[in-house]
Design a protein around this motif. Structure first.
Motif, PDB file in Angstrom:
ATOM      1  N   LYS A  38       0.701  -1.266  -0.013  1.00  0.00           N
ATOM      2  CA  LYS A  38      -0.049   0.024  -0.096  1.00  0.00           C
ATOM      3  C   LYS A  38       1.011   1.320   0.142  1.00  0.00           C
ATOM      4  N   THR A  40      -0.222   4.269   1.372  1.00  0.00           N
ATOM      5  CA  THR A  40      -0.854   4.744   2.772  1.00  0.00           C
ATOM      6  C   THR A  40      -1.895   3.730   3.355  1.00  0.00           C
ATOM      7  N   GLU A  41      -2.151   3.684   4.603  1.00  0.00           N
ATOM      8  CA  GLU A  41      -2.717   2.636   5.349  1.00  0.00           C
ATOM      9  C   GLU A  41      -4.317   3.186   4.843  1.00  0.00           C
ATOM     10  N   ASP A  42      -4.832   4.096   4.287  1.00  0.00           N
ATOM     11  CA  ASP A  42      -6.130   4.210   3.757  1.00  0.00           C
ATOM     12  C   ASP A  42      -6.558   4.061   2.393  1.00  0.00           C
ATOM     13  N   MET A  43      -5.338   3.506   1.623  1.00  0.00           N
ATOM     14  CA  MET A  43      -5.534   3.246   0.317  1.00  0.00           C
ATOM     15  C   MET A  43      -5.422   1.608   0.110  1.00  0.00           C
ATOM     16  N   SER A  45      -4.776  -1.889  -1.269  1.00  0.00           N
ATOM     17  CA  SER A  45      -3.414  -2.948  -1.636  1.00  0.00           C
ATOM     18  C   SER A  45      -3.228  -2.706  -3.138  1.00  0.00           C
ATOM     19  N   ASN A 114     -22.077   3.224  -1.276  1.00  0.00           N
ATOM     20  CA  ASN A 114     -22.162   4.325  -0.241  1.00  0.00           C
ATOM     21  C   ASN A 114     -23.632   4.954  -0.392  1.00  0.00           C
TER      22      ASN A 114
END
Length: 176
Positions: A38, A40-43, A45, A114
């Motif tokens: 990744k 960043t953690e919020d993106m 894999s 969403n």
């Protein structure tokens, strides 16, 4: 050229890019652990970038080409599996006749998980939603592999351009 013909060409070319990237990672000896990479953690894999890119093609076929193909839901475990799935989606898109896609003005009603809802034409769906999302996830796969240490240049993102290359004295094809 219709929106469908154009989109089909984009999908075939960039599915080739995805396969080239996965192949190059394999040839470089990268392990399947790279699929967890990744930025960043919020993106997503790398594995999910590949899968979502393929799902954009499938979603487009379902929305405007009259297909009812299931989206890729199971996580890919290996780079080999990634390449197999790319080949399967590429075969599917190549087999679809763009002349049978919905008229460019036919409505598409898209509701995201969403709850956000879009109402647009078939052509707008492909042009404004499917293709940009497809390119985004292909680009993220490139960035993740490059960040993981794979030697990549611009021509690795555009390998289909090789077919347009003409020899010239003293010049090499490099757009880096």
């Amino acid at each position: 050229m219709t929106y469908a013909h154009s989109a089909q060409n984009v999908f075939v070319n960039m599915l080739g890019t995805l396969d080239h990237l996965a192949s190059k990672a394999q040839d470089a000896g990268m392990t399947d652990d790279v699929l967890a990479a990744k930025l960043t953690e919020d993106m997503f894999s790398l594995e999910l970038q590949f899968r979502v890119a393929l799902n954009q093609v499938l979603l487009g076929l379902n929305q405007v080409a009259g297909k009812t193909v299931p989206l890729e839901e199971a996580a890919y475990r290996t780079l080999g599996e990634v390449r197999e799935r790319i080949a399967a989606v590429r075969s599917l898109i190549e087999a679809v006749d763009p002349n049978e896609w919905a008229d460019g003005n036919a409505p598409v009603d898209l509701t995201l998980p969403n709850g956000v809802r879009f109402l647009m034409s078939s052509e707008e769906d492909i042009q404004d939603w499917i293709v940009p999302n497809f390119y985004f996830h292909v680009t993220m796969a490139y960035a993740l592999l490059r960040n993981a240490g794979l030697a990549l240049g611009k021509m690795d993102f555009l390998p289909h351009m090789e077919r347009h290359s003409i020899p010239s004295v003293g010049a090499a094809l490099s757009l880096t």
